[in-house]
Motif scaffolding. Sequence first.
Motif, PDB file in Angstrom:
ATOM      1  N   SER A   1      27.221   1.297  41.622  1.00  0.00           N
ATOM      2  CA  SER A   1      27.926   2.140  40.829  1.00  0.00           C
ATOM      3  C   SER A   1      27.842   3.630  41.257  1.00  0.00           C
ATOM      4  O   SER A   1      28.310   4.566  40.621  1.00  0.00           O
ATOM      5  N   GLY A   2      26.749   3.827  41.911  1.00  0.00           N
ATOM      6  CA  GLY A   2      26.593   5.275  42.685  1.00  0.00           C
ATOM      7  C   GLY A   2      25.480   5.997  41.692  1.00  0.00           C
ATOM      8  O   GLY A   2      25.239   7.165  42.036  1.00  0.00           O
ATOM      9  N   ALA A   3      24.931   5.376  40.751  1.00  0.00           N
ATOM     10  CA  ALA A   3      23.939   5.996  39.820  1.00  0.00           C
ATOM     11  C   ALA A   3      22.558   5.967  40.686  1.00  0.00           C
ATOM     12  O   ALA A   3      22.179   5.040  41.247  1.00  0.00           O
ATOM     13  N   GLY A   4      21.821   6.941  40.435  1.00  0.00           N
ATOM     14  CA  GLY A   4      20.589   7.178  41.006  1.00  0.00           C
ATOM     15  C   GLY A   4      19.540   6.415  40.130  1.00  0.00           C
ATOM     16  O   GLY A   4      18.479   6.199  41.149  1.00  0.00           O
ATOM     17  N   TRP A   5      19.572   6.358  39.182  1.00  0.00           N
ATOM     18  CA  TRP A   5      18.362   6.087  38.158  1.00  0.00           C
ATOM     19  C   TRP A   5      18.796   5.249  37.295  1.00  0.00           C
ATOM     20  O   TRP A   5      20.035   5.081  36.743  1.00  0.00           O
ATOM     21  N   VAL A   6      17.830   4.373  36.642  1.00  0.00           N
ATOM     22  CA  VAL A   6      18.050   3.565  35.554  1.00  0.00           C
ATOM     23  C   VAL A   6      16.943   3.973  34.489  1.00  0.00           C
ATOM     24  O   VAL A   6      15.850   4.015  34.777  1.00  0.00           O
ATOM     25  N   ARG A   7      17.572   3.904  33.274  1.00  0.00           N
ATOM     26  CA  ARG A   7      16.528   4.497  32.183  1.00  0.00           C
ATOM     27  C   ARG A   7      16.431   3.244  31.234  1.00  0.00           C
ATOM     28  O   ARG A   7      17.377   2.610  30.973  1.00  0.00           O
ATOM     29  N   ARG A   8      15.361   3.204  30.806  1.00  0.00           N
ATOM     30  CA  ARG A   8      15.309   2.366  29.374  1.00  0.00           C
ATOM     31  C   ARG A   8      14.007   2.706  28.617  1.00  0.00           C
ATOM     32  O   ARG A   8      13.271   3.457  28.734  1.00  0.00           O
ATOM     33  N   HIS A   9      14.257   2.214  27.264  1.00  0.00           N
ATOM     34  CA  HIS A   9      13.156   2.757  26.364  1.00  0.00           C
ATOM     35  C   HIS A   9      12.918   1.468  25.525  1.00  0.00           C
ATOM     36  O   HIS A   9      13.503   0.437  25.314  1.00  0.00           O
ATOM     37  N   CYS A  10      11.732   1.331  24.866  1.00  0.00           N
ATOM     38  CA  CYS A  10      11.379   0.535  24.024  1.00  0.00           C
ATOM     39  C   CYS A  10      10.372   0.945  22.909  1.00  0.00           C
ATOM     40  O   CYS A  10       9.870   2.034  23.085  1.00  0.00           O
ATOM     41  N   HIS A  11      10.017   0.286  21.850  1.00  0.00           N
ATOM     42  CA  HIS A  11       9.042   0.589  20.763  1.00  0.00           C
ATOM     43  C   HIS A  11       7.715  -0.119  20.813  1.00  0.00           C
ATOM     44  O   HIS A  11       7.052   0.258  19.893  1.00  0.00           O
ATOM     45  N   PHE A  12       7.726  -0.989  21.602  1.00  0.00           N
ATOM     46  CA  PHE A  12       6.658  -1.907  21.491  1.00  0.00           C
ATOM     47  C   PHE A  12       5.721  -1.730  22.915  1.00  0.00           C
ATOM     48  O   PHE A  12       6.270  -1.860  23.863  1.00  0.00           O
TER      49      PHE A  12
ATOM     50  N   ALA B   1      11.964   5.086  33.457  1.00  0.00           N
ATOM     51  CA  ALA B   1      12.978   4.972  34.429  1.00  0.00           C
ATOM     52  C   ALA B   1      12.542   4.577  35.960  1.00  0.00           C
ATOM     53  O   ALA B   1      11.362   4.462  36.218  1.00  0.00           O
ATOM     54  N   ARG B   2      13.434   4.177  36.803  1.00  0.00           N
ATOM     55  CA  ARG B   2      13.332   3.683  38.010  1.00  0.00           C
ATOM     56  C   ARG B   2      14.634   3.999  38.732  1.00  0.00           C
ATOM     57  O   ARG B   2      15.498   4.202  38.285  1.00  0.00           O
ATOM     58  N   ARG B   3      14.311   4.305  40.029  1.00  0.00           N
ATOM     59  CA  ARG B   3      15.472   4.452  41.018  1.00  0.00           C
ATOM     60  C   ARG B   3      16.327   3.191  41.094  1.00  0.00           C
ATOM     61  O   ARG B   3      15.854   1.889  40.895  1.00  0.00           O
ATOM     62  N   ALA B   4      17.603   3.628  40.988  1.00  0.00           N
ATOM     63  CA  ALA B   4      18.495   2.274  41.306  1.00  0.00           C
ATOM     64  C   ALA B   4      18.441   1.883  42.888  1.00  0.00           C
ATOM     65  O   ALA B   4      18.195   2.532  43.661  1.00  0.00           O
ATOM     66  N   GLU B   5      18.491   0.586  42.961  1.00  0.00           N
ATOM     67  CA  GLU B   5      18.590   0.015  44.262  1.00  0.00           C
ATOM     68  C   GLU B   5      19.236  -1.142  44.144  1.00  0.00           C
ATOM     69  O   GLU B   5      19.482  -1.988  43.294  1.00  0.00           O
ATOM     70  N   ARG B   6      20.101  -1.688  45.325  1.00  0.00           N
ATOM     71  CA  ARG B   6      20.773  -2.736  45.509  1.00  0.00           C
ATOM     72  C   ARG B   6      19.755  -4.015  45.767  1.00  0.00           C
ATOM     73  O   ARG B   6      18.728  -3.981  46.464  1.00  0.00           O
ATOM     74  N   LEU B   7      19.890  -5.040  44.829  1.00  0.00           N
ATOM     75  CA  LEU B   7      19.058  -6.149  44.969  1.00  0.00           C
ATOM     76  C   LEU B   7      20.014  -7.384  45.220  1.00  0.00           C
ATOM     77  O   LEU B   7      21.257  -7.428  44.976  1.00  0.00           O
ATOM     78  N   ASP B   8      19.443  -8.504  46.180  1.00  0.00           N
ATOM     79  CA  ASP B   8      20.070  -9.630  46.252  1.00  0.00           C
ATOM     80  C   ASP B   8      19.790 -10.512  44.829  1.00  0.00           C
ATOM     81  O   ASP B   8      18.724 -11.154  45.082  1.00  0.00           O
ATOM     82  N   LEU B   9      20.753 -10.870  44.102  1.00  0.00           N
ATOM     83  CA  LEU B   9      20.592 -11.493  42.899  1.00  0.00           C
ATOM     84  C   LEU B   9      21.450 -12.933  43.078  1.00  0.00           C
ATOM     85  O   LEU B   9      21.357 -13.399  42.027  1.00  0.00           O
ATOM     86  N   SER B  10      21.870 -13.082  44.131  1.00  0.00           N
ATOM     87  CA  SER B  10      22.768 -14.388  44.222  1.00  0.00           C
ATOM     88  C   SER B  10      21.883 -15.633  43.893  1.00  0.00           C
ATOM     89  O   SER B  10      22.334 -16.411  43.343  1.00  0.00           O
TER      90      SER B  10
END
Length: 79
Positions: A12-23, A52-61
């Motif tokens: 999608s052209g985003a540079g980063w993926v963010r996530r959060h958790c409480h545990f 956070a981590r950089r977005a990257e294309r992965l082969d998920l086939s």
Amino acid sequence: MAWWAVDRAARSGAGWVRRHCHFEGVARYNLSQGFTLVRTEQRTHARPFMMARRAERLDLSDWLAGQVSPGTPAPPDRG
């Protein structure tokens, strides 16, 4: 789901993926998937871990075809 989000963000052209958790255990798992701890906060009843981590294309086939056993922690080849 994390691998899909990383791949989707890159496509999608985003540079980063963010996530959060409480545990802390979930935070350790996220770190094992290549996320970096950005910060934590102490709130009244929770301590969120923000990563956070950089977005990257992965082969998920193989994953999408169901050819990877559930619970497999390693990401697909980054080729």
